[in-house]
Enzyme design. Structure first.
Site, short mmCIF file in Angstrom:
data_model
loop_
_atom_site.label_atom_id
_atom_site.label_comp_id
_atom_site.label_asym_id
_atom_site.label_seq_id
_atom_site.Cartn_x
_atom_site.Cartn_y
_atom_site.Cartn_z
N ARG A 134 0.94 -1.03 -0.16
CA ARG A 134 0.08 0.01 0.01
C ARG A 134 0.95 1.10 -0.12
O ARG A 134 2.16 0.87 0.14
CB ARG A 134 -0.78 0.05 0.93
CG ARG A 134 -0.01 -0.20 2.52
CD ARG A 134 -1.25 0.00 3.77
NE ARG A 134 -0.46 -0.42 4.92
CZ ARG A 134 -0.91 -0.72 6.13
NH1 ARG A 134 -2.28 -0.52 6.14
NH2 ARG A 134 -0.21 -1.18 7.09
N ASN A 172 -4.61 7.21 5.06
CA ASN A 172 -4.20 6.56 6.06
C ASN A 172 -2.69 6.70 6.33
O ASN A 172 -1.95 6.09 5.34
CB ASN A 172 -4.60 5.13 6.03
CG ASN A 172 -4.53 4.27 7.12
OD1 ASN A 172 -5.33 4.32 8.01
ND2 ASN A 172 -3.44 3.45 7.08
N GLU A 173 -2.70 7.24 7.60
CA GLU A 173 -1.00 7.45 7.88
C GLU A 173 -0.25 8.01 6.85
O GLU A 173 0.69 7.11 6.30
CB GLU A 173 -0.54 6.03 8.29
CG GLU A 173 -1.22 5.52 9.45
CD GLU A 173 -0.53 4.47 10.37
OE1 GLU A 173 0.17 3.77 9.65
OE2 GLU A 173 -0.72 4.28 11.43
N GLU A 322 -6.47 4.22 16.10
CA GLU A 322 -6.40 2.77 15.98
C GLU A 322 -5.39 2.68 17.37
O GLU A 322 -4.72 3.51 17.59
CB GLU A 322 -5.46 2.46 14.82
CG GLU A 322 -6.18 2.75 13.42
CD GLU A 322 -4.91 2.23 12.16
OE1 GLU A 322 -3.95 1.90 12.65
OE2 GLU A 322 -5.67 2.55 11.05
N TRP A 330 4.19 -6.09 13.80
CA TRP A 330 5.36 -5.72 13.03
C TRP A 330 6.56 -5.35 13.78
O TRP A 330 7.56 -5.07 13.24
CB TRP A 330 4.92 -4.24 12.45
CG TRP A 330 3.99 -3.58 13.10
CD1 TRP A 330 2.67 -3.44 12.81
CD2 TRP A 330 4.52 -2.69 14.15
NE1 TRP A 330 2.07 -2.41 13.92
CE2 TRP A 330 3.24 -2.02 14.49
CE3 TRP A 330 5.53 -2.43 14.69
CZ2 TRP A 330 3.25 -0.92 15.85
CZ3 TRP A 330 5.63 -1.28 15.95
CH2 TRP A 330 4.38 -0.68 16.27
N GLU A 370 -1.15 -9.08 7.24
CA GLU A 370 -1.19 -9.03 8.91
C GLU A 370 -1.76 -9.77 9.47
O GLU A 370 -2.60 -9.85 10.29
CB GLU A 370 -1.91 -7.49 8.84
CG GLU A 370 -1.08 -6.55 8.64
CD GLU A 370 -1.87 -5.18 8.31
OE1 GLU A 370 -2.67 -4.85 7.81
OE2 GLU A 370 -1.17 -4.17 9.22
N TYR A 372 -0.95 -12.01 11.64
CA TYR A 372 -0.71 -12.39 12.89
C TYR A 372 -1.13 -11.29 13.89
O TYR A 372 -0.87 -11.21 15.19
CB TYR A 372 0.90 -12.55 12.94
CG TYR A 372 1.32 -14.10 12.75
CD1 TYR A 372 1.47 -14.82 13.97
CD2 TYR A 372 1.42 -14.48 11.45
CE1 TYR A 372 1.95 -16.09 13.92
CE2 TYR A 372 2.12 -15.77 11.24
CZ TYR A 372 2.20 -16.66 12.48
OH TYR A 372 2.41 -17.75 12.38
N HIS A 373 -1.51 -9.96 13.51
CA HIS A 373 -1.97 -8.89 14.33
C HIS A 373 -2.88 -9.41 15.26
O HIS A 373 -3.90 -10.15 14.69
CB HIS A 373 -2.21 -7.65 13.19
CG HIS A 373 -2.03 -6.27 13.98
ND1 HIS A 373 -3.15 -5.84 15.06
CD2 HIS A 373 -1.10 -5.51 13.85
CE1 HIS A 373 -2.62 -4.80 15.37
NE2 HIS A 373 -1.54 -4.35 14.82
C1 GLA Z 1 -1.35 1.09 10.82
C2 GLA Z 1 -2.39 1.06 9.85
C3 GLA Z 1 -3.45 -0.16 9.96
C4 GLA Z 1 -2.50 -1.26 10.35
C5 GLA Z 1 -1.84 -1.23 11.59
C6 GLA Z 1 -0.99 -2.27 12.21
O1 GLA Z 1 -1.65 1.75 12.09
O2 GLA Z 1 -2.97 2.07 9.71
O3 GLA Z 1 -3.83 -0.28 8.68
O4 GLA Z 1 -1.60 -1.66 9.44
O5 GLA Z 1 -0.77 -0.23 11.51
O6 GLA Z 1 -0.59 -2.11 13.52
#
Ligand code: GLA
Ligand code: GLA
Length: 683
Positions: A134, A172-173, A322, A330, A370, A372-373
Site C-alpha cells: 500500500r 491512512n497514515e 487505531e 510488525w 497482517e 498475525y496482528h
Molecule cells: C497502521 C495501519 C493499519 C494497520 C496497523 C497495524 O496503524 O494504519 O492499517 O496496518 O498499522 O498495526
C-alpha cells in the site's frame, strides 16, 4: 412545462424533507466512543451480522470502514459499487454503531497504477514502487489527485448525508514521498514562490559554500538526510505543503456534498516526523492518531506525551483512531500487553483528552500481510481472550460518557515542539546518541509528574494562558516564534529554554548572535561554546549535585540581573566551574536557559524549581508513585481519570470527596490494583 418544473421542485423538496427528518431521528453518538476497524469488504455479507452482534455486546459504538477498499468501490475505471458499503453502514446502525468512512487512497487498485504508471511513487534510489503493498502512490502527482478527488467525491455524494456516518478519515497514515522528475520540478517552483530570486535563495542558504550556488532553478536537487541544511529543511516544508494540498483536494471533494455535521480527520503516527503536522492539521476538524506500543509495554510518559502532542495539533480533544488489541505484528517481538493493560491504556488515552479509542482491528483478514496482528475476534468469528476486557472498556465508556461529555484537559504548563528543530538536530546530531524526542520527553516527564497536566504545542501557538513554557531543543527559531516567546516573557510568563535552543533561523542558517540568538538580550547571557560529551560531566547548584550527559553548553552572563543557578564541576577544562543554567527576571516574567542534558534526578529537581518559581499548581495533588492522574475540565466540574501503572496495588487519598463514576458512590479514597482505573467527578 412550467407545471412539470413545479412538480419536480415539489418532489425534490419532499425527498429533502424526508432526508432531513431521517437525520433528525438519529441520536448523535455518545461523547466517548469505543471503536474498531472493520473490513466488511473482506467478508461475505452473511458473516456481518454475527460480527456486529459481538461488537454491540462489547459496547463498540463506532466502526471505521473503507480506508483500503478502493478496488471494491471502483472495480474498474469509472464503475462504482457502493451498494455493499451502504448495506454495511445500515447493518452496523441496527446495532447502534456509527460509521467513520475512510477514503481509500492509501491503496490504489492495480488497474489504476497499471494504466497510469505516473501515479506510482518513485523511491529515492530512482526505482518505482509497485502494486501489492500500500502507499505506493505519488502524493504530488496530478493524475493521482484526479482519481483521489473523484473517489472521495463519489463517496461523499453517496454518504455525505447518511445519518449514521459521523465523519471521514482522509487516506491512512501519510508517509512516503516521491522523487520523480515532475515532483522535483514542483519543488523547484515551490522554492521560486518562496524565495523569489535565486540571489535571495543563494544568500540565505550560503551557497558560496562548496560552490553550491544555483544559476538556474532547475539545478536545485532534492536532498534528504545529508545536504545543505537550508535545502533539507525546505524539502521537508515542500513535503508538508504537498501533503496538505493532497489532503485539501479530498477535503474539498467531500465538503462539496457532505453534511457539515460530519467531521474530517486523518490518522497520524505520534512522533513520526515525515511532515510538519502543524501544517497539515490546519485544514482538519479533528486530530487523530494511531497509538501502538509495538514491542514491550506502555510507557505512560512517552505515550502520554504523544497524546498531548496530538491534542496540541488542534488544541482540543482528539481521537485514537487505531490502537492495538493486545499485540501488533510488525515489532521484533510481538508480545501481548498484559491482562488489564489494554484497558489501562484506553483510559490513559481518555485521560489525555481522547474522545474515542478504536481498535485495529476487529477481525483478521484471512490472508494479507497482517495475519498475525492482534484482533478482538478470531478467524472463526468467536471472541479471543481479550474480548471480555474490550467489553469492560465498552461498558465503562458508556457509564462515563455522560460525565465526560464536554470536558477536556487544560494545563498551566506548555512544552514546545517544533518539527523544524527536530529535523535540524536529526540531520546534524553532533552526538550520535542525541535524540530530540528523548530530549522533549526528558523535560515533559518530570514536569507532568508534578503539574499532572502538560500541553505540547508549537512555538507559534498562543501562550498567554500558561504560567510556564518550556522549550527543549528549540534549535530553529523563526522570527514569528521569537516574537511570540519574547512577548510571552514580557507579559509575565516564565520561559525555559533547553539545551541546543535558538541556534538557527528559519532557513536553518546559524544566527550571527550566539544562542539563544534573538532571545539572548532578554536572557542577559548566552552560550559561549557547546560540547558533545563522550562521558557525563558533573553539575552542581540549585538543582543539587548531578550530571550533564551527551551535551553541555558553557554559558555566560552579561547582564547583572542574570543569576547562575547551576555550574559544571571539573571536566574537560573548558567547562570547569562555568555556568550550566542561568536565569533572569524580566518584570513579572522570567527567562531561564538550561545548557546541559541533566540526569533524571537533577531534572526532577529542575522541574520542581520551574513549577514552584512559576506558581504552577498540581491539578490534583499527591498520588503514590506509579499512579497517573489525568484531569478533564468543564465549566461546572472536573473529572479525574486515575490509572495505576505501579506493580502493586495503591491507595490514593482524594483531595476532597468525589463521585466514583464507574463504581458509584462518594469516595474519599480509592484503592487501585495494578492497571486499575478510577474515574472520579468533582464539582
Ligand atoms: C497502521 C495501519 C493499519 C494497520 C496497523 C497495524 O496503524 O494504519 O492499517 O496496518 O498499522 O498495526
Ligand atoms: C576534510 C575536508 C574539509 C572539511 C574537513 C572537516 O578535511 O577537506 O573541507 O570538510 O574535512 O573535518
Amino acid at each position: 412545462m412550467r407545471n412539470w418544473i413545479l412538480l419536480v421542485v415539489a418532489v425534490c423538496a419532499t425527498i429533502l424533507a424526508a432526508a432531513q427528518q431521517a437525520e433528525q431521528q438519529v441520536a448523535p453518538p455518545p461523547a466517548i466512543l469505543l471503536g474498531a476497524a472493520w473490513y466488511p469488504e473482506q467478508w461475505p455479507e452473511s458473516q456481518w451480522e454475527s460480527d456486529l452482534a459481538l461488537m454491540q455486546k462489547a459496547g463498540v459504538r463506532m466502526v471505521r470502514v473503507g480506508e483500503f477498499a478502493w478496488v471494491r468501490m471502483e472495480p474498474a475505471e469509472g464503475q462504482y459499487d457502493f451498494g455493499w458499503l451502504e448495506h454495511a453502514i445500515a447493518a452496523a446502525s441496527k446495532h447502534g454503531i456509527y460509521t467513520v468512512l475512510g477514503t481509500p487512497t492509501a491503496a490504489p487498485p492495480a488497474w489504476l497504477t497499471q494504466k497510469y504508471p505516473e501515479t506510482l511513487r518513485t523511491k529515492e534510489d530512482g526505482t518505482k514502487d509497485q502494486h501489492g503493498n500500500r502507499q505506493q502512490f505519488n502524493w504530488a502527482n496530478p493524475k493521482y489527485r484526479e482519481f483521489a478527488r473523484n473517489i472521495a467525491a463519489q463517496m461523499a455524494q453517496r454518504f455525505g448525508h447518511n445519518p449514521y456516518v459521523i465523519g471521514w478519515q482522509i487516506d491512512n497514515e501519510y508517509a512516503d514521498q516521491s522523487f520523480d522528475p515532475e515532483t522535483k520540478r514542483q519543488f523547484q517552483n515551490w522554492l521560486k514562490v518562496r524565495y523569489g530570486t535565486l540571489n535571495n535563495l543563494n544568500a540565505r542558504w550560503t551557497t558560496q559554500y562548496w560552490s553550491e550556488a544555483y544559476t538556474d532553478w532547475s539545478q536545485i536537487p532534492i536532498q534528504t538526510g545529508y545536504g545543505n541544511p537550508g535545502l533539507l529543511l525546505n524539502w521537508m516544508r515542500f513535503v508538508s505543503d504537498t501533503w496538505r494540498s493532497y489532503q485539501k483536494n479530498q477535503i474539498d471533494a467531500i465538503r462539496a456534498s457532505a453534511d457539515p455535521r460530519q467531521f474530517i480527520t486523518t490518522n497520524t503516527m505520534g512522533w513520526f516526523d515525515g511532515f510538519d503536522h502543524y501544517t497539515v492539521e490546519q485544514d482538519l476538524d479533528l486530530a487523530a492518531w494511531d497509538d501502538y506500543v509495538g514491542q514491550g509495554h506502555l510507557d505512560p510518559v512517552r505515550n502520554g506525551a504523544s497524546h498531548d502532542l496530538t491534542r496540541g495539533f488542534k488544541r482540543k480533544n482528539f481521537w485514537v483512531m487505531e490502537t492495538q488489541p493486545g499485540s501488533v505484528n510488525w515489532a521484533r517481538i510481538n508480545n501481548s500487553l498484559d491482562k488489564g493493560e489494554v484497558r489501562a491504556m484506553a483510559w490513559h488515552a481518555i485521560g489525555h483528552g481522547a474522545d474515542t479509542v478504536s481498535y485495529w482491528q476487529w477481525r483478521s483478514a484471512l490472508n494479507g500481510q497482517e495475519e498475525y496482528h492482534g484482533t478482538i475476534v478470531g478467524p472463526d468469528g468467536a471472541p479471543v481472550p481479550l474480548y471480555d476486557e474490550i467489553a469492560q472498556i465498552g461498558n465503562e465508556f458508556a457509564k462515563a460518557s455522560p460525565v465526560l461529555a464536554g470536558t477536556s484537559p487544560k494545563s498551566e504548563v506548555a512544552v514546545l515542539h517544533s518539527y523544524d528543530s527536530r529535523w535540524a538536530i536529526k540531520w546534524q546530531k553532533h552526538n550520535g546518541d542525541y535524540d530530540p524526542v528523548k530530549e522533549i520527553v526528558s523535560y515533559y516527564g518530570p514536569l507532568r509528574a508534578i503539574a499532572q497536566s502538560v500541553d505540547v504545542v508549537a512555538e507559534t501557538a498562543p501562550l498567554s494562558g500558561y504560567k510556564l513554557v518550556v522549550a527543549p531543543g528549540l534549535n530553529v527559531l523563526s522570527d514569528a516564534g521569537a516574537k511570540n516567546l519574547i512577548d510571552y516573557v514580557n507579559n509575565g510568563g516564565h520561559l525555559v529554554l533547553g539545551q541546543r535552543s535558538a541556534m538557527k533561523d528559519a532557513d536553518n542558517t546559524l544566527f550571527t548572535e550566539r544562542q539563544p540568538g534573538p532571545l539572548a538580550a532578554l536572557l542577559g547571557g548566552h552560550v559561549e561554546q557547546y560540547y558533545a560529551l563522550e562521558a557525563p560531566v558533573p553539575v552542581e547548584g540549585s538543582f543539587g549535585n548531578g550530571q550533564g550527559q551527551l551535551w553541555a553548553e558553557m554559558l555566560s552572563t552579561k547582564d547583572a540581573g542574570a543569576e547562575v543557578l547551576m555550574r559544571y564541576g571539573v571536566s574537560n577544562g573548558w567547562l570547569d566551574h562555568q555556568p550550566a543554567v542561568i536565569s533572569r527576571k524580566v518584570g513579572k516574567g522570567r527567562i531561564t536557559y538550561i545548557g546541559a542534558w541533566l540526569d533524571d534526578a537533577t531534572m526532577r529537581n529542575a522541574a520542581k524549581w520551574m513549577i514552584e518559581v512559576s506558581g504552577v499548581r498540581p491539578a490534583f495533588g499527591a498520588v503514590p508513585e506509579g499512579v497517573d492522574v489525568y484531569p478533564r475540565y468543564a465549566a461546572d466540574k472536573t473529572v479525574y481519570v486515575l490509572v495505576n501503572f505501579a506493580k502493586t496495588s495503591q491507595t490514593v487519598s482524594l483531595p476532597k470527596e468525589m463521585q466514583d463514576v464507574l463504581k458509584g458512590g462518594a469516595k474519599k479514597t480509592v484503592t487501585l490494583p495494578r492497571y486499575g482505573v478510577a474515574v472520579l467527578s468533582a464539582r
